[in-house]
Design a protein around this motif. Structure first.
Motif, PDB file in Angstrom:
ATOM      1  N   SER A 181       0.789  -1.212   0.000  1.00  0.00           N
ATOM      2  CA  SER A 181       0.000   0.000   0.000  1.00  0.00           C
ATOM      3  C   SER A 181       0.832   1.278   0.000  1.00  0.00           C
ATOM      4  N   LYS A 191      -0.562   4.950  -0.470  1.00  0.00           N
ATOM      5  CA  LYS A 191      -1.834   5.651  -0.618  1.00  0.00           C
ATOM      6  C   LYS A 191      -1.598   7.111  -1.000  1.00  0.00           C
ATOM      7  N   SER A 237       1.995   2.261   4.159  1.00  0.00           N
ATOM      8  CA  SER A 237       1.417   1.426   5.196  1.00  0.00           C
ATOM      9  C   SER A 237       2.437   0.496   5.825  1.00  0.00           C
TER      10      SER A 237
END
Length: 261
Positions: free
Chosen positions: A203, A205, A223
């Motif tokens: 991840s 983001k 993450s």
């Protein structure tokens, strides 16, 4: 032998199910009791956190914590490039004529990293910088300069460790891992910011969807511990002379300056 063993162990532990299980646990309330242990183990500076440690519902929320407004002063000189992350400046150097960068005696293809010669050619002869984030670091990513977003895209599927062992024994981790690339236009030069996913968690983001980014403003978050690679065109960047490698850097700290081409 060590390299083959390392890769075999990582392949066994880096499957889709493992990643999903780890991510699900970190986002569940079951992980909340681990927050204080995590903070103590990694010596997290709680005084600079935006929220009290008891505020976070799970380990993932704590991991992507925000900081107080003035915790990271930003060098606002118009020509400076500031660190987009808290991390370790692991390496920097010149991208060779074949669009490769040499890190830990390994060659990484910029063409593979960016997804094609059309995207990578402009960086031949330019400068690269590698910023590694450990689990102890603040994991939000900020814009390194004022710039217009000219392209943003993702490549890769699986992710492998990007720490020192990963760079030494892994197989082209910086060029093959899941990664999100943002190219910024600043004046007459282009800068690529490659956000590389780390082991288990892919991840990255992106939270800033604006067409223009301001230096220091929040752009994305990881993450899990990971790496940011900055790429500059030939003759367009001058490294801050006081910086050595490896060295700790923080968001907003000047890494160098843009030179008009």
């Amino acid at each position: 032998m060590k390299e083959r063993l390392y890769r075999s162990l990582i392949e066994l532990t880096n499957g889709r199910m493992t990643s999903m299980a780890l991510g699900k646990f970190a986002r569940s309330r079951l992980s909340r009791p681990l927050i204080k242990t995590y903070a103590k183990a990694y010596k997290i500076n709680q005084k600079e956190m935006l929220d009290d440690i008891h505020h976070y519902p799970n380990l993932h929320a704590f991991f992507i914590r925000k900081l107080k407004k003035d915790a990271r002063p930003i060098d606002l000189k118009i020509d400076t490039v500031t660190s987009p992350v808290d991390g370790i400046l692991e390496n920097w150097g010149i991208i060779n004529e074949d669009c490769e960068m040499i890190v830990k005696n390994k060659s990484y293809s910029i063409e593979e990293m960016l997804g094609g010669i059309e995207r990578s050619g402009k960086y031949s002869g330019g400068t690269f910088m590698i910023l590694y984030l450990s689990p102890a670091h603040y994991h939000r990513i900020h814009s390194p300069l004022d710039g217009k977003v000219i392209e943003s895209y993702s490549l890769g599927r699986k992710s492998y460790p990007v720490n020192r062992l990963g760079l030494k024994y892994g197989k082209s981790t910086l060029a093959k891992n899941f990664r999100t690339i943002t190219e910024l236009k600043h004046g007459d030069t282009t800068i690529a910011m490659v956000k590389v996913g780390a082991m288990f968690i892919n991840s990255v983001k992106i939270i800033n969807q604006k067409s223009e980014w301001k230096k220091g403003e929040e752009a994305a978050y990881f993450s899990f511990g990971s790496t940011v690679v900055l790429l500059f065109e030939k003759g367009a960047f001058q490294m801050e002379k006081s910086l050595e490698v490896p060295t700790e850097v923080q968001v907003g700290e000047a890494l160098g300056r843009v030179i008009s081409t």
